[in-house]
Design a protein around this motif. Sequence first.
Motif, mmCIF file in Angstrom:
data_model
loop_
_atom_site.group_PDB
_atom_site.id
_atom_site.type_symbol
_atom_site.label_atom_id
_atom_site.label_comp_id
_atom_site.label_asym_id
_atom_site.label_seq_id
_atom_site.Cartn_x
_atom_site.Cartn_y
_atom_site.Cartn_z
ATOM 1 N N ASP A 1 0.740 -0.855 -0.390
ATOM 2 C CA ASP A 1 0.256 -0.119 0.277
ATOM 3 C C ASP A 1 1.063 1.186 0.142
ATOM 4 O O ASP A 1 1.944 1.778 0.896
ATOM 5 C CB ASP A 1 -0.737 -0.313 1.706
ATOM 6 N N PHE A 2 1.660 1.710 -0.795
ATOM 7 C CA PHE A 2 1.949 2.455 -1.384
ATOM 8 C C PHE A 2 1.856 3.784 -0.807
ATOM 9 O O PHE A 2 2.558 4.951 -0.120
ATOM 10 C CB PHE A 2 2.160 3.202 -3.052
ATOM 11 N N LYS A 3 0.405 4.668 -0.448
ATOM 12 C CA LYS A 3 0.101 5.550 0.094
ATOM 13 C C LYS A 3 0.093 5.545 1.857
ATOM 14 O O LYS A 3 1.081 6.535 2.365
ATOM 15 C CB LYS A 3 -2.043 5.877 -0.413
ATOM 16 N N LYS A 4 0.231 4.213 1.796
ATOM 17 C CA LYS A 4 0.293 4.104 3.873
ATOM 18 C C LYS A 4 1.670 4.279 4.069
ATOM 19 O O LYS A 4 1.960 4.414 5.032
ATOM 20 C CB LYS A 4 -0.086 2.700 4.139
ATOM 21 N N GLU B 1 0.588 -13.057 -11.389
ATOM 22 C CA GLU B 1 -0.463 -12.171 -11.902
ATOM 23 C C GLU B 1 -0.617 -10.901 -10.686
ATOM 24 O O GLU B 1 -0.177 -11.073 -9.644
ATOM 25 C CB GLU B 1 -1.582 -12.946 -11.739
ATOM 26 N N GLY B 2 0.114 -10.425 -11.385
ATOM 27 C CA GLY B 2 -0.055 -8.941 -10.437
ATOM 28 C C GLY B 2 -0.207 -7.920 -11.310
ATOM 29 O O GLY B 2 -0.593 -7.231 -12.078
ATOM 30 N N LYS B 3 0.026 -6.529 -10.593
ATOM 31 C CA LYS B 3 -0.818 -4.891 -10.770
ATOM 32 C C LYS B 3 -0.636 -3.782 -9.980
ATOM 33 O O LYS B 3 -0.174 -4.044 -8.752
ATOM 34 C CB LYS B 3 -2.345 -5.093 -10.859
ATOM 35 N N VAL B 4 -0.187 -2.932 -10.646
ATOM 36 C CA VAL B 4 0.406 -1.971 -9.871
ATOM 37 C C VAL B 4 -0.318 -0.374 -10.240
ATOM 38 O O VAL B 4 -0.851 -0.398 -11.839
ATOM 39 C CB VAL B 4 1.556 -1.358 -10.277
ATOM 40 N N GLN B 5 -1.417 0.424 -9.041
ATOM 41 C CA GLN B 5 -2.384 1.084 -9.824
ATOM 42 C C GLN B 5 -1.808 1.894 -9.473
ATOM 43 O O GLN B 5 -1.153 1.960 -8.207
ATOM 44 C CB GLN B 5 -3.681 0.348 -8.548
ATOM 45 N N PHE B 6 -2.024 2.964 -9.965
ATOM 46 C CA PHE B 6 -1.235 4.321 -10.530
ATOM 47 C C PHE B 6 -2.856 5.736 -9.465
ATOM 48 O O PHE B 6 -4.219 4.334 -10.056
ATOM 49 C CB PHE B 6 -1.418 5.319 -10.857
ATOM 50 N N ALA B 7 -2.388 6.455 -9.122
ATOM 51 C CA ALA B 7 -4.123 7.515 -8.441
ATOM 52 C C ALA B 7 -4.596 8.024 -9.546
ATOM 53 O O ALA B 7 -5.693 8.142 -9.382
ATOM 54 C CB ALA B 7 -3.081 8.705 -7.550
ATOM 55 N N ASN C 1 -1.147 6.708 -18.996
ATOM 56 C CA ASN C 1 -0.818 5.931 -19.480
ATOM 57 C C ASN C 1 0.466 5.356 -18.339
ATOM 58 O O ASN C 1 1.056 6.866 -17.529
ATOM 59 C CB ASN C 1 0.067 5.462 -20.484
ATOM 60 N N ALA C 2 0.561 4.530 -17.436
ATOM 61 C CA ALA C 2 1.625 4.808 -16.559
ATOM 62 C C ALA C 2 2.685 5.185 -16.283
ATOM 63 O O ALA C 2 3.327 5.258 -15.523
ATOM 64 C CB ALA C 2 1.492 2.860 -15.338
ATOM 65 N N LEU C 3 3.377 4.236 -17.319
ATOM 66 C CA LEU C 3 4.899 4.600 -17.916
ATOM 67 C C LEU C 3 4.839 6.125 -17.939
ATOM 68 O O LEU C 3 6.030 7.051 -17.810
ATOM 69 C CB LEU C 3 5.643 4.457 -19.342
ATOM 70 N N VAL C 4 3.829 7.067 -19.037
ATOM 71 C CA VAL C 4 4.057 8.884 -18.505
ATOM 72 C C VAL C 4 3.540 9.261 -17.514
ATOM 73 O O VAL C 4 4.462 9.798 -17.356
ATOM 74 C CB VAL C 4 2.781 9.101 -19.325
ATOM 75 N N GLN C 5 2.893 8.785 -16.497
ATOM 76 C CA GLN C 5 2.828 9.153 -15.189
ATOM 77 C C GLN C 5 4.270 8.746 -14.556
ATOM 78 O O GLN C 5 4.995 9.792 -13.913
ATOM 79 C CB GLN C 5 2.089 8.120 -14.506
ATOM 80 N N LEU C 6 5.131 7.596 -14.798
ATOM 81 C CA LEU C 6 5.849 7.704 -13.745
ATOM 82 C C LEU C 6 6.602 8.660 -13.957
ATOM 83 O O LEU C 6 8.049 8.787 -14.007
ATOM 84 C CB LEU C 6 6.638 5.809 -14.126
ATOM 85 N N MET D 1 13.739 8.990 1.228
ATOM 86 C CA MET D 1 14.379 9.435 -0.237
ATOM 87 C C MET D 1 13.309 8.897 -1.389
ATOM 88 O O MET D 1 13.547 9.085 -1.910
ATOM 89 C CB MET D 1 15.203 8.809 -0.194
ATOM 90 N N LEU D 2 12.095 8.641 -1.157
ATOM 91 C CA LEU D 2 11.623 7.306 -1.722
ATOM 92 C C LEU D 2 10.211 8.136 -2.407
ATOM 93 O O LEU D 2 9.231 7.722 -2.847
ATOM 94 C CB LEU D 2 11.002 5.679 -1.708
ATOM 95 N N ASN D 3 9.322 8.582 -1.181
ATOM 96 C CA ASN D 3 8.711 9.649 -0.946
ATOM 97 C C ASN D 3 7.746 9.801 -2.898
ATOM 98 O O ASN D 3 7.110 9.688 -3.125
ATOM 99 C CB ASN D 3 8.589 10.219 -0.097
ATOM 100 N N SER D 4 9.072 10.561 -3.161
ATOM 101 C CA SER D 4 8.566 11.466 -4.466
ATOM 102 C C SER D 4 8.360 10.374 -5.342
ATOM 103 O O SER D 4 7.002 11.066 -6.400
ATOM 104 C CB SER D 4 9.459 12.225 -4.612
ATOM 105 N N TYR D 5 9.150 9.857 -5.322
ATOM 106 C CA TYR D 5 8.355 8.617 -6.224
ATOM 107 C C TYR D 5 7.591 7.452 -6.478
ATOM 108 O O TYR D 5 6.709 6.845 -6.652
ATOM 109 C CB TYR D 5 10.100 7.244 -6.008
ATOM 110 N N LEU D 6 7.155 7.341 -4.417
ATOM 111 C CA LEU D 6 5.363 7.077 -4.819
ATOM 112 C C LEU D 6 5.029 7.952 -4.710
ATOM 113 O O LEU D 6 3.411 6.775 -5.007
ATOM 114 C CB LEU D 6 6.305 6.031 -3.246
ATOM 115 N N GLU D 7 4.847 9.286 -5.206
ATOM 116 C CA GLU D 7 3.376 10.263 -5.515
ATOM 117 C C GLU D 7 2.029 9.463 -6.162
ATOM 118 O O GLU D 7 0.908 9.459 -5.362
ATOM 119 C CB GLU D 7 4.380 11.107 -5.718
#
Length: 450
Positions: free
Chosen positions: A390-393, A428-434, A439-444, A402-408
């Motif tokens: 849970d990246f938000k938590k 089977e996995g999934k990373v969900q974005f806010a 597109n997820a790559l563009v957000q990253l 140091m990782l907080n900006s990457y977890l935004e």
Amino acid sequence: MNIKKIVIRAAIIISVLLLLFKGFLMYRNYASYQDVIHENADHIIKVKVDGLIQTIVFNAISNPSFYNRTSTEKDSLKTDKKTGKGFSIPANLFVYTIKNKPSTTFFTSLKLTDSSNFTNHLMSDFKIENFETSKGITIATTNDHNFLIAFNDKQCVMAYNPSKENINEVFSELLIDNKTLSKSDEKWSKIKDANSHINYVTKNNNLHLDFNSGNISITGNLELPVFLNVPRTYTGVQFSKDASATLNLNVFSTLQYVSFDFEGTEIKVDSLNDYYNGHIALEIAQTTTQIDSIISYTYNDDFEKVETKSAVKKEVPEINVQLSSKGSKLYKYLERASIIKQGMLNKELFPLYQFKIDTTTTSLLASTNIHKPEVFIETENTNVLELNIDFKKLKQQNHFPMLNSYLEQLLTLKTIGTFNKDETLQIEGKVQFANKDINALVQLVMENLE
């Protein structure tokens, strides 16, 4: 000329243009496979460049306001219109290791359009000064000798080689002898059939990543290493409600007659197997307080340097680990091996945090909460692997600032692994974005460059 004829002509022109564009993409796809993968390639990563670009273009058409904003606000992301770099980006890019070469050495290839411009590009943009030419091949080397780039008039082969082993023969085999992956090799068909944005392929493994709107999907099958197996029954646990990252893993080692030395004591892997029952659970939860010793130096009246210790309280992540085992027997074995000292994990193994070690009749516990180690309640499980974040938590707990900006932009990661009849692990996995629209790559890329 009436409107009907104009519409028909326009439709024909558009159809022809679309066919030409499709043909162009098909040719790019075909050309990208030619003469770029070594015949002894082992682990291969295929990046579907054209597929990624098309996905992002369609996403941009659906979300013009976001892409207009990023193009005007992020000057650093403006398209580099300079030409003359001497190489072309293929439809598919391949990164791979080679059998009988160090597993840390990676190779990839690019087609060249102008070798002179490419040389100038390496000198001006990458500050490379070391060039050696022999038998029609020029090898450029960075100052640290970790990167090598071999090229002729038509193609370059790039290698990341931290072991610094001599790999010049690979360059010759690709650029001169044309020793490339055979179409009869089963990896060839696997690579051709891999249509995700990023694909990991070996003889017995495949893993795929797709960058979608608002998420990254992860699918594939992985062969377990020969030294690992899964227990007959799987165990799970109930984690605490404050957990930001959790792991359930049901595997055990099959290694025999293997040992390692720690502080002069021989630790036998098969002896550990006698006490370990095949399940590990791990969580990262809230913070906890530890008292650590800080060493400083002062001078006495005789101007002699004297070591002094002072106790300091510090906040650390609460990390709880539970191993299903013959608890007290495993504890005593690790204590005899000096891995456990005075009820704590030996700091030589993990100096960052203190871990209190405790036992129950069915498990060994390790926790950075030195006052009250968490005891997980065991549950039934149907999966070999469960990894959840849970990246938000995790960001709120501020364990890794140091990782907080990457977890935004990230919300959750959920991954499960199930055991198939062919003894592979189905992932089977999934990373969900806010932001669920972009597109997820563009957000990253975009958001982390702000």
